[in-house]
Structures are given as structure tokens and as C-alpha cells.
Motif scaffolding. Structure first.
Motif, short mmCIF file in Angstrom:
data_model
loop_
_atom_site.label_atom_id
_atom_site.label_comp_id
_atom_site.label_asym_id
_atom_site.label_seq_id
_atom_site.Cartn_x
_atom_site.Cartn_y
_atom_site.Cartn_z
N ARG A 1 -3.47 44.69 28.93
CA ARG A 1 -4.24 45.12 27.75
C ARG A 1 -5.68 45.45 28.10
N THR A 2 -6.29 44.66 29.00
CA THR A 2 -7.68 44.89 29.38
C THR A 2 -7.89 46.26 30.00
N PHE A 3 -6.96 46.67 30.85
CA PHE A 3 -7.10 47.95 31.55
C PHE A 3 -6.26 49.06 30.91
N ASP A 4 -5.71 48.79 29.72
CA ASP A 4 -4.96 49.77 28.95
C ASP A 4 -3.86 50.42 29.79
N GLN B 1 -17.77 51.00 35.20
CA GLN B 1 -18.58 49.93 34.61
C GLN B 1 -17.82 49.21 33.51
N THR B 2 -17.12 49.96 32.68
CA THR B 2 -16.34 49.35 31.60
C THR B 2 -15.24 48.46 32.15
N GLU B 3 -14.55 48.93 33.20
CA GLU B 3 -13.50 48.12 33.81
C GLU B 3 -14.07 46.86 34.43
N ALA B 4 -15.23 46.95 35.08
CA ALA B 4 -15.85 45.76 35.65
C ALA B 4 -16.24 44.77 34.56
N GLU B 5 -16.77 45.27 33.46
CA GLU B 5 -17.13 44.39 32.34
C GLU B 5 -15.88 43.73 31.75
N ASN B 6 -14.81 44.50 31.60
CA ASN B 6 -13.56 43.95 31.07
C ASN B 6 -12.99 42.88 31.99
N LEU B 7 -13.03 43.12 33.27
CA LEU B 7 -12.54 42.14 34.24
C LEU B 7 -13.39 40.87 34.19
N LEU C 1 -18.67 60.27 33.94
CA LEU C 1 -17.56 59.64 33.23
C LEU C 1 -16.86 58.61 34.10
N GLN C 2 -16.69 58.92 35.39
CA GLN C 2 -16.06 57.97 36.31
C GLN C 2 -16.92 56.71 36.45
#
Length: 129
Positions: A88-91, A58-64, A52-53
Motif C-alpha cells: 500500500r505504501t508504494f502503491d 522523495q515521496t517514497e523515502a518519506e513513505n518508507l 518528477l523522478q
């Protein structure tokens, strides 16, 4: 007949010892199985959390990357728009853009529902207070 009765009495304690030894081995096996099962369950839980981590990273890197691509494509944005986009990107509930000063940090721009009341940063950063 007395000899026969004596032989039976001698044989019974041996069966009792065997049965006791068998029960003891069974208890050891059950305990071992329980310990192994608990250990395997714990390892599976740790691996699931790690997975999960990794997925979140990976999701945070894609969002960035998406945020950077949007900034490049749309041209310069105001600090307010950038700070809000990162929030908003990192909630995040709140975020602040800080500038180091002689006495600590000064808030340049903030966004979110909670006011930023405390300056916290990585200890490796200069002027981190």
C-alpha cells in the motif's frame, strides 16, 4: 540614353544577388532559431521529467520512513501485515516476501491483486535466479 539603359541592366543583377543573399541568410537564421527552440524544449522536458523522478523518490523515502516509524511504534507485526503495508505504501499491484532456497526462491508471504508468478531481483543479490 543607350548608356543609361545599359547601366540599369547591370544594376538589376546586383539587386537580385543581394536579395537572394538576404533570403538565404534569413532562411539560415530561421533554421537556427528552430533548432535552438527545439533543443531548449527538449532540455526543458528532460529537466521536468527529472524533477518528477526526484519528487517521487522523495515521496517514497518519506513513505518508507513513515512505515518504519509505524512498525517501531506499534511493535511487531505479522508478515502479512508488513507485506500489505509495504504494498500500500508504494502503491504496488502485488508484492511478495521471498526466501532463498537451494533451488531458487520460495514465497514466504504475498499480498495484492495479482499473483506473484516470477521471482525477479537485483543481479547483485546472491542466489538471484
Amino acid at each position: 540614353m543607350a548608356e543609361h539603359a545599359m547601366l540599369q541592366l547591370e544594376a538589376r543583377p546586383q539587386r537580385g544577388r543581394r536579395a537572394k543573399a538576404l533570403r538565404s541568410r534569413t532562411k539560415v537564421r530561421r533554421t537556427r532559431a528552430a533548432v535552438v527552440g527545439a533543443t531548449v524544449g527538449l532540455l526543458i522536458d528532460i529537466l521536468a521529467r527529472h524533477g518528477l523522478q526526484v519528487a517521487r523518490s522523495q515521496t517514497e523515502a518519506e513513505n518508507l520512513a513513515r512505515l518504519v516509524a509505524d512498525v517501531i511504534a506499534d511493535g511487531p507485526r505479522t508478515q502479512t501485515e508488513l507485506v500489505d503495508a509495504v504494498r500500500r505504501t508504494f502503491d504496488l499491484d502485488a508484492i511478495a516476501l521471498l526466501r532463498p532456497t537451494e533451488t531458487g526462491w520460495q514465497t514466504e508471504q504475498a499480498a495484492g491483486s495479482l499473483p506473484v508468478t516470477r521471482n525477479s531481483c537485483a543481479p547483485s543479490l546472491p542466489n538471484c535466479a
